[in-house]
Design a protein around this motif. Structure first.
Motif, PDB file in Angstrom:
ATOM      1  N   LEU A 131      58.706  41.709  33.360  1.00 20.78           N
ATOM      2  CA  LEU A 131      59.311  42.956  33.811  1.00 20.78           C
ATOM      3  C   LEU A 131      58.311  44.110  33.731  1.00 20.78           C
ATOM      4  O   LEU A 131      58.269  44.970  34.618  1.00 20.78           O
ATOM      5  CB  LEU A 131      60.545  43.270  32.957  1.00 20.78           C
ATOM      6  N   THR A 132      57.488  44.120  32.692  1.00 15.72           N
ATOM      7  CA  THR A 132      56.462  45.162  32.559  1.00 15.72           C
ATOM      8  C   THR A 132      55.445  45.072  33.691  1.00 15.72           C
ATOM      9  O   THR A 132      55.041  46.087  34.269  1.00 15.72           O
ATOM     10  CB  THR A 132      55.740  45.043  31.204  1.00 15.72           C
ATOM     11  N   VAL A 133      55.013  43.851  34.023  1.00 15.01           N
ATOM     12  CA  VAL A 133      54.062  43.646  35.122  1.00 15.01           C
ATOM     13  C   VAL A 133      54.683  44.083  36.450  1.00 15.01           C
ATOM     14  O   VAL A 133      54.022  44.732  37.276  1.00 15.01           O
ATOM     15  CB  VAL A 133      53.633  42.166  35.184  1.00 15.01           C
ATOM     16  N   VAL A 134      55.957  43.738  36.665  1.00 17.47           N
ATOM     17  CA  VAL A 134      56.646  44.109  37.901  1.00 17.47           C
ATOM     18  C   VAL A 134      56.716  45.622  38.057  1.00 17.47           C
ATOM     19  O   VAL A 134      56.414  46.172  39.125  1.00 17.47           O
ATOM     20  CB  VAL A 134      58.073  43.512  37.923  1.00 17.47           C
ATOM     21  N   ILE A 135      57.106  46.319  36.993  1.00 19.69           N
ATOM     22  CA  ILE A 135      57.217  47.778  37.047  1.00 19.69           C
ATOM     23  C   ILE A 135      55.851  48.412  37.319  1.00 19.69           C
ATOM     24  O   ILE A 135      55.722  49.338  38.129  1.00 19.69           O
ATOM     25  CB  ILE A 135      57.816  48.321  35.734  1.00 19.69           C
ATOM     26  N   THR A 136      54.818  47.895  36.648  1.00 18.91           N
ATOM     27  CA  THR A 136      53.469  48.429  36.838  1.00 18.91           C
ATOM     28  C   THR A 136      52.980  48.203  38.266  1.00 18.91           C
ATOM     29  O   THR A 136      52.474  49.127  38.926  1.00 18.91           O
ATOM     30  CB  THR A 136      52.487  47.775  35.852  1.00 18.91           C
ATOM     31  N   PHE A 137      53.149  46.982  38.768  1.00 20.69           N
ATOM     32  CA  PHE A 137      52.632  46.628  40.096  1.00 20.69           C
ATOM     33  C   PHE A 137      53.383  47.352  41.204  1.00 20.69           C
ATOM     34  O   PHE A 137      52.785  48.057  42.030  1.00 20.69           O
ATOM     35  CB  PHE A 137      52.722  45.116  40.303  1.00 20.69           C
ATOM     36  N   PHE A 138      54.711  47.205  41.237  1.00 19.41           N
ATOM     37  CA  PHE A 138      55.485  47.806  42.323  1.00 19.41           C
ATOM     38  C   PHE A 138      55.548  49.330  42.183  1.00 19.41           C
ATOM     39  O   PHE A 138      55.618  50.045  43.185  1.00 19.41           O
ATOM     40  CB  PHE A 138      56.894  47.215  42.357  1.00 19.41           C
ATOM     41  N   GLY A 139      55.520  49.847  40.947  1.00 21.16           N
ATOM     42  CA  GLY A 139      55.538  51.290  40.748  1.00 21.16           C
ATOM     43  C   GLY A 139      54.310  51.951  41.343  1.00 21.16           C
ATOM     44  O   GLY A 139      54.410  52.915  42.113  1.00 21.16           O
TER      45      GLY A 139
ATOM     46  N   VAL B 262      44.818  57.566  42.710  1.00 22.91           N
ATOM     47  CA  VAL B 262      46.031  56.792  42.988  1.00 22.91           C
ATOM     48  C   VAL B 262      45.678  55.375  43.436  1.00 22.91           C
ATOM     49  O   VAL B 262      46.273  54.388  42.987  1.00 22.91           O
ATOM     50  CB  VAL B 262      46.888  57.501  44.056  1.00 22.91           C
ATOM     51  N   SER B 263      44.688  55.265  44.331  1.00 19.35           N
ATOM     52  CA  SER B 263      44.275  53.949  44.817  1.00 19.35           C
ATOM     53  C   SER B 263      43.660  53.105  43.709  1.00 19.35           C
ATOM     54  O   SER B 263      43.851  51.885  43.672  1.00 19.35           O
ATOM     55  CB  SER B 263      43.266  54.117  45.962  1.00 19.35           C
ATOM     56  N   THR B 264      42.948  53.746  42.793  1.00 20.88           N
ATOM     57  CA  THR B 264      42.341  53.022  41.677  1.00 20.88           C
ATOM     58  C   THR B 264      43.413  52.441  40.762  1.00 20.88           C
ATOM     59  O   THR B 264      43.308  51.289  40.310  1.00 20.88           O
ATOM     60  CB  THR B 264      41.416  53.956  40.868  1.00 20.88           C
ATOM     61  N   LEU B 265      44.455  53.221  40.486  1.00 18.09           N
ATOM     62  CA  LEU B 265      45.547  52.736  39.645  1.00 18.09           C
ATOM     63  C   LEU B 265      46.182  51.498  40.249  1.00 18.09           C
ATOM     64  O   LEU B 265      46.494  50.524  39.553  1.00 18.09           O
ATOM     65  CB  LEU B 265      46.606  53.837  39.475  1.00 18.09           C
ATOM     66  N   TYR B 266      46.368  51.531  41.570  1.00 19.45           N
ATOM     67  CA  TYR B 266      47.048  50.435  42.252  1.00 19.45           C
ATOM     68  C   TYR B 266      46.164  49.205  42.410  1.00 19.45           C
ATOM     69  O   TYR B 266      46.597  48.078  42.145  1.00 19.45           O
ATOM     70  CB  TYR B 266      47.524  50.933  43.623  1.00 19.45           C
ATOM     71  N   CYS B 267      44.921  49.401  42.832  1.00 16.41           N
ATOM     72  CA  CYS B 267      44.060  48.283  43.222  1.00 16.41           C
ATOM     73  C   CYS B 267      43.232  47.705  42.078  1.00 16.41           C
ATOM     74  O   CYS B 267      42.820  46.546  42.155  1.00 16.41           O
ATOM     75  CB  CYS B 267      43.113  48.713  44.343  1.00 16.41           C
ATOM     76  N   ILE B 268      42.946  48.496  41.040  1.00 13.70           N
ATOM     77  CA  ILE B 268      42.009  48.054  40.014  1.00 13.70           C
ATOM     78  C   ILE B 268      42.638  48.001  38.626  1.00 13.70           C
ATOM     79  O   ILE B 268      42.508  47.005  37.909  1.00 13.70           O
ATOM     80  CB  ILE B 268      40.763  48.962  40.004  1.00 13.70           C
ATOM     81  N   VAL B 269      43.345  49.063  38.246  1.00 13.18           N
ATOM     82  CA  VAL B 269      43.886  49.117  36.884  1.00 13.18           C
ATOM     83  C   VAL B 269      45.009  48.104  36.685  1.00 13.18           C
ATOM     84  O   VAL B 269      45.085  47.437  35.643  1.00 13.18           O
ATOM     85  CB  VAL B 269      44.372  50.545  36.561  1.00 13.18           C
ATOM     86  N   THR B 270      45.896  47.959  37.691  1.00 10.07           N
ATOM     87  CA  THR B 270      47.028  47.041  37.553  1.00 10.07           C
ATOM     88  C   THR B 270      46.598  45.595  37.311  1.00 10.07           C
ATOM     89  O   THR B 270      47.110  44.944  36.391  1.00 10.07           O
ATOM     90  CB  THR B 270      47.937  47.125  38.796  1.00 10.07           C
ATOM     91  N   PRO B 271      45.657  45.022  38.097  1.00  8.33           N
ATOM     92  CA  PRO B 271      45.213  43.658  37.791  1.00  8.33           C
ATOM     93  C   PRO B 271      44.576  43.518  36.412  1.00  8.33           C
ATOM     94  O   PRO B 271      44.634  42.445  35.807  1.00  8.33           O
ATOM     95  CB  PRO B 271      44.189  43.371  38.900  1.00  8.33           C
ATOM     96  N   MET B 272      43.967  44.587  35.907  1.00  9.40           N
ATOM     97  CA  MET B 272      43.384  44.542  34.568  1.00  9.40           C
ATOM     98  C   MET B 272      44.456  44.508  33.491  1.00  9.40           C
ATOM     99  O   MET B 272      44.305  43.862  32.448  1.00  9.40           O
ATOM    100  CB  MET B 272      42.472  45.757  34.352  1.00  9.40           C
TER     101      MET B 272
END
Length: 315
Positions: free
Chosen positions: A246-254, A275-285
């Motif tokens: 659920l945490t991963v889902v909220i982070t990714f889709f959010g 914004v793009s960095t949060l979505y494309c780089i930080v989330t997979p980390m």
């Protein structure tokens, strides 16, 4: 910016992301090199731990290992080119590499959306229909789920990449991003992009919004079933099996919804890049970190692998 005649295929694009701070390029290189190493090692570690521990050979962890592999591909499609450009005075990317980056990026994003929905279904069956779990979530079903997520991601990516490659660019070649993506290229094109936008919005409904809604509905049933459990210990145990996902889902889709549904104008290049960095780089980390911190089984297997018997409590 450099002009091109209509119908001419550009030799290269200029990526403007992070270009506002030329004095910080070395620092950016070090930071994103570290992020890439952390992400790479974290996801490799999860895959190795799951493969090495027979107790983790379950549908939930099979799907998790696939998520880690997608995140590896996701990062490898974006960060290496970004690191190269940090060392260049002009942040360029060739046309062929740009199209390849779009293909792999959209493939990984779409596959992750579908896979997260499959993981939600796995939790739904485990909590709402536990007696049917081993029958419903058998090996063949898990393989089909993994294959289906990749198939959906590849087909969506192939369509969007082919449509993007058919565009003509006859004006500026500066992309307001640190990587190649479809929306910023549509802004640069001098040809009609109505079909591209229609396909992109249609894909976002089937590949993005639909899995998200499926996950929401699944968790409504899951929470309802958990609240019916009489013992507090039983409710806590059931919730603990869902918190990581659920945490991963909220982070990714959010971050994804914020990235693709904010206004096209009114933001500076720095805000767009953040914004793009949060979505494309930080989330997979964050994904492997979340699973290592919040999932006791993964933590236990990891600490066992490094030779420690006791697992530290979740903070």
């Amino acid at each position: 910016a450099r002009p091109f005649e209509k119908g001419h295929r550009m030799a290269e694009f200029i990526l403007l992301g992070f270009s506002n701070h030329p004095e910080l390029q070395t620092l950016f290189f070090l930071v994103f090199s570290t992020i890439y190493m952390v992400t790479f090692m974290g996801n490799i570690m999860i895959i190795m731990v799951i493969r090495a521990n027979s107790r983790l050979h379950t549908p939930m962890f099979f799907l998790l290992s696939n998520l880690s592999f997608i995140d590896l591909c996701y990062m490898s499609a974006t960060i290496p080119q970004l690191l190269v450009n940090f060392l260049r005075k002009t942040k360029t990317i060739s046309y062929v590499v740009c199209m390849a980056q779009i293909f792999f990026l959209i493939t990984c994003v779409g596959s992750e959306c579908i896979l997260l929905a499959a993981m939600a279904y796995d939790r739904y069956i485990a909590i709402c229909h536990p007696l049917l779990y081993t029958v419903t979530m058998n090996r063949k079903v898990c393989l089909r789920m993994a294959a289906g997520s990749w198939t959906g991601g590849i087909l969506n990516s192939l369509i969007n990449t082919l449509l993007t490659s058919a565009l003509s660019f006859c004006g500026a070649n500066e992309i307001r991003h640190f990587m190649c993506d479809v929306p910023p290229l549509l802004e640069l094109s001098c040809t009609d992009t109505a079909l591209n936008k229609t396909v992109l919005h249609t894909a976002s409904i089937f590949i993005g919004i639909s899995p998200c809604l499926f996950i929401v509905v699944s968790y409504i049933y899951i929470v309802t079933a958990i609240l019916r459990i009489r013992s507090a210990e039983g409710r806590h145990k059931a919730f603990s099996t869902c918190t990581s996902h659920l945490t991963v889902v909220i982070t990714f889709f959010g971050t994804a919804l914020f990235n693709y549904n904010r206004p096209n104008s009114g933001y500076s290049l720095d805000i767009d890049t953040l914004v793009s960095t949060l979505y494309c780089i930080v989330t997979p980390m964050l994904n492997p970190i979340i699973y290592c911190l919040r999932n006791q089984e993964v933590k236990g297997a990891l600490w066992k692998m490094v030779g420690r018997k006791q697992v530290p409590p979740v903070v």
